[in-house]
Scaffold this motif. Structure first.
Motif, PDB file in Angstrom:
ATOM      1  N   ALA A  79       0.843  -1.197   0.000  1.00 29.01           N
ATOM      2  CA  ALA A  79       0.000   0.000   0.000  1.00 29.01           C
ATOM      3  C   ALA A  79       0.873   1.238   0.000  1.00 29.01           C
ATOM      4  CB  ALA A  79      -0.911  -0.007   1.229  1.00 29.01           C
ATOM      5  N   CYS A 135      -1.001   7.459   1.944  1.00 32.94           N
ATOM      6  CA  CYS A 135      -2.459   7.482   2.071  1.00 32.94           C
ATOM      7  C   CYS A 135      -3.064   6.125   2.382  1.00 32.94           C
ATOM      8  CB  CYS A 135      -3.088   8.045   0.793  1.00 32.94           C
ATOM      9  SG  CYS A 135      -2.908   6.973  -0.655  1.00 32.94           S
ATOM     10  N   GLY A 136      -2.249   5.043   2.332  1.00 30.49           N
ATOM     11  CA  GLY A 136      -2.762   3.712   2.619  1.00 30.49           C
ATOM     12  C   GLY A 136      -3.482   3.049   1.464  1.00 30.49           C
TER      13      GLY A 136
END
Length: 289
Positions: free
Chosen positions: A71, A75-76
């Motif tokens: 990821a 921001c994931g």
């Protein structure tokens, strides 16, 4: 398939390059996650020592080379399959996260291209043989070790020790060197740097290198035999000194800053894989005269 590769070196080379790109993408995960996995394991072991058994809490999430999914650290955003295509995805996304457009390090495609290039060179050098499979496996392991050590000053046992046993295994049938030379190489490779470590520590009171360096040189000794150790040590020492001085001057990092030795051992080991005999002759041609 083997006949196709034997009859068409270009197809074999193309296969090796694509394979190297795919493995290079995985090596990016290895380089990033193995040090973190080591840290997690260390913290758990410390918890076992410092806390009673009934107070120990299991890890909340699983973290290994497979899960969680890769990821964006900013921001994931979970990276999808189409965003994981080696090199191409980086170019299409213009080096930015699809979700937040944060800059993605160019090192990711660099590792992929490096792995593809070195895999192709090693494979074509040995041809369609068992030696090529062994050489490619060694190449992948050395790439991972070089980057991990450069980042963290760590050479994980999870890579160096299997590499040592693989060297002995492949040399059971004298693939690169006779087995007796490989065994002596593994022992001598470890003991040489172990002795240097203790001499330096006794003389200065400081640690000049880590135990991972001993294990990596032992692994290279298992692959190439004890005769290759002098050229590996000399080449890695020379390249380390030259690059270290250059970094100290260009980056103004100072001569007293620690410098990992593993990357230079890895480079010397890979060159020995391809041109070991010529390398020994070049470095020691004046010794016998």
């Amino acid at each position: 398939m083997i006949e196709l590769f034997l009859d068409n070196p270009a197809i074999f080379g193309g296969f090796l390059f694509v394979l190297g790109l795919l493995v290079g993408s995985f090596l990016n995960v290895v380089i990033h996650r193995i040090p973190k996995m080591m840290e997690h394991q260390f913290r758990q072991e410390c918890q076992l020592i410092d806390a009673p058994i009934d107070a120990i809490t299991p890890p909340s999430t699983t973290y290994n080379l497979v899960v969680p999914r890769s990821a964006c650290p900013s921001c994931g955003h979970a990276i999808g399959a189409l965003e994981n295509i080696p090199v191409i995805s980086y170019l299409v996304l213009r080096g930015r996260c699809k979700a937040c457009e944060t800059q993605i390090s160019p090192r990711y495609p660099m590792v992929e291209l490096l792995c593809a290039t070195l895999t192709t060179i090693a494979g074509l050098h040995f041809g369609v043989t068992i030696a090529a499979i062994a050489a490619i496996m060694l190449t992948w392991a050395l790439i991972a070790l070089v980057f991990i050590d450069a980042d963290t000053y760590l050479l994980p046992d999870s890579i160096t020790l299997p590499l040592l046993w693989l060297g002995l295994l492949f040399n059971l049938n004298n693939l690169f060197v006779p087995l007796d030379q490989a065994v002596i190489g593994a022992i001598a490779g470890y003991l040489v740097l172990w002795a240097v470590y203790w001499l330096f520590k006794l003389a200065t009171g400081k640690e000049g290198m880590g135990y991972g360096d001993f294990k990596l040189l032992a692994a290279l000794g298992a692959w190439f035999g004890w005769q290759a150790l002098p050229s590996i040590i000399l080449l890695s020492s020379i390249s380390g000194a030259v690059i270290g001085i250059a970094l100290a001057i260009l980056a103004k990092r100072g001569m007293g800053k620690p410098m990992p030795f593993g990357p230079y051992l890895g480079i010397a080991g890979w060159l020995t894989l391809l041109i070991g005999g010529s390398l020994q002759q070049l470095l020691f041609s004046g010794v016998a005269t």
